[in-house]
Design a protein around this motif. Structure first.
Motif, PDB file in Angstrom:
ATOM      1  N   GLY A 129       0.799  -1.217   0.000  1.00  0.00           N
ATOM      2  CA  GLY A 129       0.000   0.000   0.000  1.00  0.00           C
ATOM      3  C   GLY A 129       0.830   1.263   0.000  1.00  0.00           C
ATOM      4  N   THR A 130       2.096   1.177  -0.383  1.00  0.00           N
ATOM      5  CA  THR A 130       2.960   2.352  -0.425  1.00  0.00           C
ATOM      6  C   THR A 130       2.602   3.222  -1.628  1.00  0.00           C
ATOM      7  OG1 THR A 130       4.764   1.027   0.516  1.00  0.00           O
ATOM      8  CG2 THR A 130       5.347   3.160  -0.443  1.00  0.00           C
ATOM      9  N   THR A 131       2.577   4.527  -1.425  1.00  0.00           N
ATOM     10  CA  THR A 131       2.330   5.455  -2.518  1.00  0.00           C
ATOM     11  C   THR A 131       3.544   6.362  -2.696  1.00  0.00           C
ATOM     12  OG1 THR A 131       1.221   7.012  -1.019  1.00  0.00           O
ATOM     13  CG2 THR A 131      -0.162   5.439  -2.217  1.00  0.00           C
ATOM     14  N   PHE A 132       3.784   6.745  -3.932  1.00  0.00           N
ATOM     15  CA  PHE A 132       4.916   7.611  -4.250  1.00  0.00           C
ATOM     16  C   PHE A 132       4.402   8.893  -4.900  1.00  0.00           C
ATOM     17  CE2 PHE A 132       6.242   3.177  -4.758  1.00  0.00           C
ATOM     18  CZ  PHE A 132       7.318   3.103  -3.873  1.00  0.00           C
ATOM     19  N   LYS A 133       5.060   9.997  -4.628  1.00  0.00           N
ATOM     20  CA  LYS A 133       4.690  11.267  -5.258  1.00  0.00           C
ATOM     21  C   LYS A 133       5.887  12.218  -5.241  1.00  0.00           C
ATOM     22  CE  LYS A 133       2.878  13.525  -1.093  1.00  0.00           C
ATOM     23  NZ  LYS A 133       1.726  14.268  -0.503  1.00  0.00           N
ATOM     24  N   ASP A 134       5.695  13.368  -5.871  1.00  0.00           N
ATOM     25  CA  ASP A 134       6.705  14.436  -5.889  1.00  0.00           C
ATOM     26  C   ASP A 134       8.041  13.969  -6.436  1.00  0.00           C
ATOM     27  OD1 ASP A 134       4.798  16.092  -4.703  1.00  0.00           O
ATOM     28  OD2 ASP A 134       5.462  15.572  -2.676  1.00  0.00           O
ATOM     29  N   GLY A 135       7.996  13.088  -7.436  1.00  0.00           N
ATOM     30  CA  GLY A 135       9.231  12.644  -8.058  1.00  0.00           C
ATOM     31  C   GLY A 135       9.904  13.770  -8.819  1.00  0.00           C
ATOM     32  N   LEU A 136      11.215  13.905  -8.668  1.00  0.00           N
ATOM     33  CA  LEU A 136      11.967  14.947  -9.356  1.00  0.00           C
ATOM     34  C   LEU A 136      13.296  14.368  -9.815  1.00  0.00           C
ATOM     35  CD1 LEU A 136      11.897  17.959 -10.136  1.00  0.00           C
ATOM     36  CD2 LEU A 136      13.142  18.435  -8.012  1.00  0.00           C
ATOM     37  N   LEU A 137      13.513  14.380 -11.113  1.00  0.00           N
ATOM     38  CA  LEU A 137      14.728  13.821 -11.695  1.00  0.00           C
ATOM     39  C   LEU A 137      15.588  14.946 -12.256  1.00  0.00           C
ATOM     40  CD1 LEU A 137      16.322  11.287 -12.603  1.00  0.00           C
ATOM     41  CD2 LEU A 137      14.938  11.275 -14.686  1.00  0.00           C
ATOM     42  N   ASN A 138      16.831  15.011 -11.809  1.00  0.00           N
ATOM     43  CA  ASN A 138      17.792  16.024 -12.265  1.00  0.00           C
ATOM     44  C   ASN A 138      17.243  17.435 -12.098  1.00  0.00           C
ATOM     45  OD1 ASN A 138      20.414  16.560 -13.322  1.00  0.00           O
ATOM     46  ND2 ASN A 138      19.528  17.006 -15.313  1.00  0.00           N
ATOM     47  N   ASN A 139      16.564  17.655 -10.978  1.00  0.00           N
ATOM     48  CA  ASN A 139      16.004  18.976 -10.657  1.00  0.00           C
ATOM     49  C   ASN A 139      15.057  19.487 -11.736  1.00  0.00           C
ATOM     50  OD1 ASN A 139      17.540  19.232  -8.189  1.00  0.00           O
ATOM     51  ND2 ASN A 139      19.334  19.657  -9.450  1.00  0.00           N
ATOM     52  N   GLY A 140      14.403  18.551 -12.430  1.00  0.00           N
ATOM     53  CA  GLY A 140      13.424  18.918 -13.436  1.00  0.00           C
ATOM     54  C   GLY A 140      14.009  19.272 -14.792  1.00  0.00           C
ATOM     55  N   LYS A 141      15.304  19.087 -14.978  1.00  0.00           N
ATOM     56  CA  LYS A 141      15.960  19.432 -16.236  1.00  0.00           C
ATOM     57  C   LYS A 141      16.335  18.166 -17.020  1.00  0.00           C
ATOM     58  CE  LYS A 141      18.049  23.572 -14.195  1.00  0.00           C
ATOM     59  NZ  LYS A 141      19.331  24.276 -13.909  1.00  0.00           N
ATOM     60  N   ASP A 142      16.477  18.315 -18.329  1.00  0.00           N
ATOM     61  CA  ASP A 142      16.968  17.211 -19.149  1.00  0.00           C
ATOM     62  C   ASP A 142      18.375  16.832 -18.704  1.00  0.00           C
ATOM     63  OD1 ASP A 142      14.655  17.251 -20.690  1.00  0.00           O
ATOM     64  OD2 ASP A 142      15.530  18.552 -22.231  1.00  0.00           O
ATOM     65  N   VAL A 143      18.715  15.573 -18.884  1.00  0.00           N
ATOM     66  CA  VAL A 143      20.079  15.104 -18.633  1.00  0.00           C
ATOM     67  C   VAL A 143      20.815  15.143 -19.966  1.00  0.00           C
ATOM     68  CG1 VAL A 143      21.515  13.215 -17.801  1.00  0.00           C
ATOM     69  CG2 VAL A 143      19.251  13.620 -16.773  1.00  0.00           C
ATOM     70  N   VAL A 144      21.782  16.031 -20.089  1.00  0.00           N
ATOM     71  CA  VAL A 144      22.501  16.214 -21.352  1.00  0.00           C
ATOM     72  C   VAL A 144      23.932  15.714 -21.175  1.00  0.00           C
ATOM     73  CG1 VAL A 144      23.215  17.843 -23.117  1.00  0.00           C
ATOM     74  CG2 VAL A 144      21.060  18.208 -21.888  1.00  0.00           C
ATOM     75  N   LEU A 145      24.336  14.768 -22.037  1.00  0.00           N
ATOM     76  CA  LEU A 145      25.627  14.107 -21.889  1.00  0.00           C
ATOM     77  C   LEU A 145      26.504  14.290 -23.114  1.00  0.00           C
ATOM     78  CD1 LEU A 145      24.297  10.728 -20.456  1.00  0.00           C
ATOM     79  CD2 LEU A 145      25.224  12.625 -19.141  1.00  0.00           C
ATOM     80  N   GLY A 146      27.756  14.594 -22.878  1.00  0.00           N
ATOM     81  CA  GLY A 146      28.741  14.630 -23.947  1.00  0.00           C
ATOM     82  C   GLY A 146      29.263  13.228 -24.206  1.00  0.00           C
ATOM     83  N   VAL A 147      30.514  13.110 -24.597  1.00  0.00           N
ATOM     84  CA  VAL A 147      31.070  11.794 -24.909  1.00  0.00           C
ATOM     85  C   VAL A 147      31.997  11.281 -23.813  1.00  0.00           C
ATOM     86  CG1 VAL A 147      30.856  12.101 -27.392  1.00  0.00           C
ATOM     87  CG2 VAL A 147      32.944  12.863 -26.240  1.00  0.00           C
ATOM     88  N   THR A 148      32.411  12.139 -22.905  1.00  0.00           N
ATOM     89  CA  THR A 148      33.285  11.719 -21.813  1.00  0.00           C
ATOM     90  C   THR A 148      32.818  12.349 -20.507  1.00  0.00           C
ATOM     91  OG1 THR A 148      34.818  13.568 -22.180  1.00  0.00           O
ATOM     92  CG2 THR A 148      35.292  11.490 -23.327  1.00  0.00           C
ATOM     93  N   GLY A 149      33.280  11.784 -19.414  1.00  0.00           N
ATOM     94  CA  GLY A 149      32.976  12.340 -18.110  1.00  0.00           C
ATOM     95  C   GLY A 149      31.696  11.803 -17.511  1.00  0.00           C
ATOM     96  N   LYS A 150      31.738  11.521 -16.217  1.00  0.00           N
ATOM     97  CA  LYS A 150      30.568  11.030 -15.512  1.00  0.00           C
ATOM     98  C   LYS A 150      29.692  12.199 -15.074  1.00  0.00           C
ATOM     99  CE  LYS A 150      32.933   6.964 -13.639  1.00  0.00           C
ATOM    100  NZ  LYS A 150      33.339   6.238 -12.406  1.00  0.00           N
ATOM    101  N   LYS A 151      28.395  11.957 -15.075  1.00  0.00           N
ATOM    102  CA  LYS A 151      27.442  12.982 -14.642  1.00  0.00           C
ATOM    103  C   LYS A 151      26.591  12.426 -13.510  1.00  0.00           C
ATOM    104  CE  LYS A 151      23.997  16.268 -16.355  1.00  0.00           C
ATOM    105  NZ  LYS A 151      24.833  17.476 -16.117  1.00  0.00           N
ATOM    106  N   SER A 152      26.503  13.184 -12.432  1.00  0.00           N
ATOM    107  CA  SER A 152      25.683  12.789 -11.293  1.00  0.00           C
ATOM    108  C   SER A 152      24.282  13.370 -11.462  1.00  0.00           C
ATOM    109  CB  SER A 152      26.303  13.284  -9.986  1.00  0.00           C
ATOM    110  OG  SER A 152      27.561  12.674  -9.763  1.00  0.00           O
ATOM    111  N   VAL A 153      23.284  12.490 -11.447  1.00  0.00           N
ATOM    112  CA  VAL A 153      21.896  12.907 -11.664  1.00  0.00           C
ATOM    113  C   VAL A 153      21.110  12.679 -10.373  1.00  0.00           C
ATOM    114  CG1 VAL A 153      19.814  12.531 -13.017  1.00  0.00           C
ATOM    115  CG2 VAL A 153      22.062  12.303 -14.099  1.00  0.00           C
ATOM    116  N   PRO A 154      20.722  13.748  -9.678  1.00  0.00           N
ATOM    117  CA  PRO A 154      19.976  13.582  -8.423  1.00  0.00           C
ATOM    118  C   PRO A 154      18.523  13.192  -8.665  1.00  0.00           C
ATOM    119  CG  PRO A 154      20.215  15.901  -8.945  1.00  0.00           C
ATOM    120  CD  PRO A 154      21.000  15.163  -9.980  1.00  0.00           C
ATOM    121  N   VAL A 155      18.002  12.380  -7.767  1.00  0.00           N
ATOM    122  CA  VAL A 155      16.603  11.963  -7.805  1.00  0.00           C
ATOM    123  C   VAL A 155      16.004  12.188  -6.423  1.00  0.00           C
ATOM    124  CG1 VAL A 155      15.007  10.031  -8.093  1.00  0.00           C
ATOM    125  CG2 VAL A 155      17.000  10.230  -9.575  1.00  0.00           C
ATOM    126  N   MET A 156      14.816  12.777  -6.379  1.00  0.00           N
ATOM    127  CA  MET A 156      14.121  12.991  -5.119  1.00  0.00           C
ATOM    128  C   MET A 156      12.670  12.550  -5.253  1.00  0.00           C
ATOM    129  SD  MET A 156      15.659  16.680  -3.839  1.00  0.00           S
ATOM    130  CE  MET A 156      15.431  17.487  -5.421  1.00  0.00           C
TER     131      MET A 156
END
Length: 285
Positions: free
Chosen positions: A53-80
């Motif tokens: 009976g768990t409910t989920f709400k107020d999901g937010l991925l990357n602070n509401g912005k698109d995740v834009v990736l180049g060809v190198t380097g790691k990117k940290s994407v926050p989720v709340m």
């Protein structure tokens, strides 16, 4: 792309049958529970089949912005997100997935590079317990998406939880976002200087990340705006829209009116991020 797979089809109840949970706890304290939820998520089980009976709400991925990736380097994407359960939770888990079936092992992606579960803070509220949860997905395009650029586009956030009685709740479409290929854009205006009323030619190139090759390549037949900002002002005005060539190159002409800056602007697509070229100054005499 790193996809999540389960070595055996196990139910959460079987994995957790020997686990005693006296109170709400973080998933890190119960690794067996986390394994059970991952295995459950990898089965052909739809959200309607979950019994909790768990409910989920107020999901937010990357602070509401698109995740834009180049060809190198790691990117940290926050989720709340926020979870609520009348009895309390043993753990929560988050995945990103793409496609039409969240139970497919080809499309469910476990935290994109990390097995860490969300960290949740419990608050007692009327009728049960509320959990404010955070997680960070670490994405490395050179590793996670090296097998294809087709993964660029919409992604969905899958959330799951075990309550204290080992009931499972899942929601496979809590929030949506897009993972996009990064774009670059250049602009060069000439001649410099130029006589007033003469023609100015602005050239440039639009390129975007190719995750398969690990390089940037020209982005063909895309609309790009030519903009001008008069010297001493702060606002750009669109002069015209031109399309890139088959190799991503650009060429536009305009009349010299006054000193100022010329640039190209690309609005982006469903799979590619936006790009703005630095303004190139032209002295009009």
């Amino acid at each position: 792309m790193r996809t999540h797979t389960a070595t055996a089809v196990l139910s959460g109840a079987v994995v957790l049958s020997a686990l005693v949970l006296p109170g709400a706890a973080q998933a890190a304290e119960h690794p067996g529970a986390a394994t059970g939820l991952r295995a459950f998520a990898a089965q052909s089980v739809q959200p309607k089949d979950a019994v909790g009976g768990t409910t989920f709400k107020d999901g937010l991925l990357n602070n509401g912005k698109d995740v834009v990736l180049g060809v190198t380097g790691k990117k940290s994407v926050p989720v709340m997100f926020t979870a609520f359960d009348e009895e309390g939770l043993a753990l929560t888990q988050a995945f990103l997935w793409q496609g039409t079936d969240s139970s497919s092992t080809d499309t469910i992606t476990g935290a994109l590079g990390t097995d860490d579960d969300p960290v949740c803070n419990e608050t007692t509220v009327e009728g049960g317990y509320s959990y404010s949860c955070k997680a960070v997905f670490t994405i490395d395009p050179a590793v996670d998406f090296k097998d294809g650029n087709g993964t660029a586009g919409p992604w969905k956030l899958f959330l799951g939880a075990f309550d204290l009685y080992l009931n499972i709740s899942i929601d496979d479409d809590v929030v949506r976002s897009s993972i996009k290929r990064a774009a670059t854009l250049t602009a060069n205006a000439s001649p410099e200087p130029v006589k007033k009323g003469k023609t100015i030619t602005v050239t440039g190139k639009l390129s975007r990340a190719n995750w398969t090759t690990g390089k940037y390549a020209g982005y063909a037949t895309q609309p790009v705006k030519l903009q001008f900002r008069k010297k001493g002002t702060s606002t750009y005005t669109t002069l015209k829209t031109v399309n890139t060539s088959s190799t991503g190159t650009l060429k536009a002409t305009t009349k010299a009116v006054s000193d100022g800056y010329y640039r190209f602007v690309f609005a982006g697509t469903g799979t590619t991020g936006t790009a703005t070229a630095p303004g190139d100054f032209v002295d009009v005499r």
